[in-house]
Design an enzyme around this catalytic site. Structure first.
Site, mmCIF file in Angstrom:
data_model
loop_
_atom_site.group_PDB
_atom_site.id
_atom_site.type_symbol
_atom_site.label_atom_id
_atom_site.label_comp_id
_atom_site.label_asym_id
_atom_site.label_seq_id
_atom_site.Cartn_x
_atom_site.Cartn_y
_atom_site.Cartn_z
ATOM 1 N N GLY A 40 0.795 -1.229 0.000
ATOM 2 C CA GLY A 40 0.000 0.000 0.000
ATOM 3 C C GLY A 40 0.825 1.275 0.000
ATOM 4 O O GLY A 40 0.511 2.228 -0.725
ATOM 5 N N ASN A 41 1.907 1.288 0.784
ATOM 6 C CA ASN A 41 2.663 2.538 0.908
ATOM 7 C C ASN A 41 3.470 2.889 -0.345
ATOM 8 O O ASN A 41 3.983 3.988 -0.473
ATOM 9 C CB ASN A 41 3.581 2.500 2.137
ATOM 10 C CG ASN A 41 4.569 1.357 2.078
ATOM 11 O OD1 ASN A 41 4.242 0.247 1.655
ATOM 12 N ND2 ASN A 41 5.795 1.618 2.501
ATOM 13 N N LYS A 66 -13.163 -10.012 4.928
ATOM 14 C CA LYS A 66 -12.363 -8.867 4.501
ATOM 15 C C LYS A 66 -13.245 -7.609 4.378
ATOM 16 O O LYS A 66 -14.119 -7.541 3.521
ATOM 17 C CB LYS A 66 -11.742 -9.223 3.137
ATOM 18 C CG LYS A 66 -10.950 -8.131 2.508
ATOM 19 C CD LYS A 66 -9.538 -8.101 3.022
ATOM 20 C CE LYS A 66 -8.832 -6.888 2.449
ATOM 21 N NZ LYS A 66 -7.618 -6.549 3.153
ATOM 22 N N LYS A 81 -3.178 -9.836 -2.406
ATOM 23 C CA LYS A 81 -2.233 -9.549 -3.487
ATOM 24 C C LYS A 81 -0.903 -10.312 -3.349
ATOM 25 O O LYS A 81 -0.261 -10.625 -4.359
ATOM 26 C CB LYS A 81 -1.977 -8.038 -3.608
ATOM 27 C CG LYS A 81 -1.137 -7.423 -2.496
ATOM 28 C CD LYS A 81 0.183 -6.896 -2.984
ATOM 29 C CE LYS A 81 1.021 -6.193 -1.942
ATOM 30 N NZ LYS A 81 0.941 -6.499 -0.544
ATOM 31 N N LYS A 114 2.112 -12.555 3.468
ATOM 32 C CA LYS A 114 3.418 -12.329 2.826
ATOM 33 C C LYS A 114 4.335 -13.525 3.074
ATOM 34 O O LYS A 114 4.974 -14.042 2.150
ATOM 35 C CB LYS A 114 4.076 -11.040 3.370
ATOM 36 C CG LYS A 114 3.295 -9.793 3.020
ATOM 37 C CD LYS A 114 3.990 -8.554 3.548
ATOM 38 C CE LYS A 114 3.006 -7.405 3.686
ATOM 39 N NZ LYS A 114 2.181 -7.140 2.507
HETATM 40 P P1 ADP Z 1 1.203 -3.944 2.616
HETATM 41 O O1 ADP Z 1 0.243 -2.813 2.456
HETATM 42 O O2 ADP Z 1 2.594 -3.594 2.250
HETATM 43 O O3 ADP Z 1 0.726 -5.235 1.999
HETATM 44 P P2 ADP Z 1 0.481 -4.712 5.376
HETATM 45 O O4 ADP Z 1 0.080 -3.532 6.187
HETATM 46 O O5 ADP Z 1 -0.580 -5.618 4.893
HETATM 47 O O6 ADP Z 1 1.367 -4.184 4.173
HETATM 48 O O7 ADP Z 1 1.558 -5.595 6.170
HETATM 49 C C1 ADP Z 1 2.751 -5.008 6.659
HETATM 50 C C2 ADP Z 1 2.612 -4.783 8.163
HETATM 51 O O8 ADP Z 1 2.675 -6.024 8.844
HETATM 52 C C3 ADP Z 1 3.709 -3.988 8.805
HETATM 53 O O9 ADP Z 1 3.474 -2.599 8.705
HETATM 54 C C4 ADP Z 1 3.684 -4.467 10.261
HETATM 55 O O10 ADP Z 1 3.003 -3.533 11.072
HETATM 56 C C5 ADP Z 1 2.839 -5.722 10.229
HETATM 57 N N1 ADP Z 1 3.392 -6.894 10.910
HETATM 58 C C6 ADP Z 1 2.620 -7.759 11.596
HETATM 59 N N2 ADP Z 1 3.353 -8.758 12.093
HETATM 60 C C7 ADP Z 1 4.625 -8.555 11.720
HETATM 61 C C8 ADP Z 1 5.841 -9.273 11.937
HETATM 62 N N3 ADP Z 1 5.867 -10.414 12.620
HETATM 63 N N4 ADP Z 1 6.972 -8.775 11.399
HETATM 64 C C9 ADP Z 1 6.934 -7.627 10.683
HETATM 65 N N5 ADP Z 1 5.807 -6.893 10.457
HETATM 66 C C10 ADP Z 1 4.654 -7.359 10.945
HETATM 67 MG MG MG Z 2 -0.540 -1.762 4.474
#
Ligand code: ADP
Ligand code: MG
Length: 320
Positions: free
Chosen positions: A17-18, A135, A221, A283
């Protein structure tokens, strides 16, 4: 790794997202362009060092706004269903990415074709996710509005907040089975195109009697990116997000950042609940599946360290 060693490495890069909207932003197009141009610089650098790149990306804020526009303008224009809205955001974000990437490549003296593919992702009608939609998408509603939507449109709604408009529509997030356009995407990559595909996780579709039809659901995604990376036999799946590394005991005083782990270790931590479903979970799961399905490595890293991450100097690398 030298420029030479990385040449012709095939990399699927999933943008979080960022990469598309600044975290503090409202999502207007100038803000989107600011984030996208920054991301494009990183990707252009990777391409200029010889990698074959396929980009995928999320669409959370964009599809949220589009759904809001559908609702608010319903008296003047018929609201489009969710699958059509996902396809619309693929075009919207693909356009902005194409433009930014073409400019960033040009500054480096490169001019490969950059193309976006409207991508459909096959899902299973019997996926258990359809029994319990989880979701949240689109605008927030009051109790009365939620009841009305439940009655008239058959939406599933859940109370997710407080205050006057605590309800949101929830949809299923089924598992992606395969990418409908994979052969076309492969041909474009082989021909030297930089391809943008699987936007928003792809448009979920089902096949019934040989015909495809859209489904009102969303696909994660990162999981869709794994399907694409595996189908293309990519060397590397690079998942770019807003943290530098995957961590154990994330956001606690005992947090430990991980540099490198095997798929087996990653799966063990996943099962132990270290990575929550809506964020880091998919992820890590995508990374594990990619290497289990034959990929060389998956890297989860910060968007700002994309180049270093590919060189193995940043992020968390998952190997077989
Ligand atoms: P994106 O929009 O890039 O798909 P998400 O917000 O869905 O990102 O996922 C990334 C987030 O996951 C990070 O900002 C962090 O806050 C969170 N997160 C949760 N658990 C963990 C972990 N074990 N290690 C790292 N980040 C984590
Ligand atoms: Mg995000």
């Amino acid at each position: 790794m030298s420029r030479h060693a990385r040449a012709s490495e095939k990399v699927v890069i999933a943008l979080g997202g960022n990469a598309l909207v600044p975290p503090e932003g409202q999502g207007d197009v100038r803000e989107q362009l600011r984030s996208i141009r920054g991301s494009a610089q990183q990707i252009a650098k990777i391409i200029s060092e010889g990698a074959q790149v396929v980009l995928t990306h999320g669409n959370g804020p964009q599809v949220g706004h589009l759904l809001l526009q559908q609702e608010e303008a319903r008296r003047w224009a018929p609201p489009q269903p969710l699958d059509v809205c996902v396809a619309m955001t693929q075009g919207q974000i693909g356009y902005l990415l194409q433009q930014a990437l073409q400019s960033a490549l040009r500054e480096r003296g490169l001019s490969p074709p950059v193309v976006t593919v409207v991508t459909q992702v096959l899902v299973d009608p019997r996926d258990p996710a359809f029994e319990e939609p989880t979701k949240p998408i689109g605008p927030f509603y009051s109790e009365e509005e939620a009841e009305e939507l439940r009655r008239t449109k058959g939406y599933a709604l859940k109370r997710v907040g407080n205050g006057e408009r605590p309800y949101r529509r929830v949809v299923a997030s089924p598992r992606p089975l395969g990418i409908v356009e994979e052969d076309g995407i492969r041909e474009l990559v082989e021909a030297g195109c930089v391809v943008i595909a699987c936007g928003g996780g792809g448009v979920p579709v089902m096949r019934t009697d040989g015909c495809l039809r859209g489904v009102e659901a969303v696909v994660d995604k990162d999981l869709a990116s794994e399907r694409l990376a595996t189908a293309l036999r990519a060397d590397t799946l690079l998942i770019l997000t807003d943290v530098e590394r995957v961590a154990l005991r994330y956001d606690t005083p005992e947090q430990v950042d991980l540099e490198r782990l095997t798929a087996e270790e990653a799966r063990r931590y996943l099962e132990a609940g270290e990575f929550p479903p809506g964020s880091m979970g998919p992820k890590v799961e995508a990374a594990v599946r990619f290497v289990e399905n034959g990929g060389k490595r998956a890297v989860i890293a910060s968007l700002t360290q994309a180049v270093q991450a590919l060189e193995g100097r940043a992020g968390t690398t998952i190997v077989r």
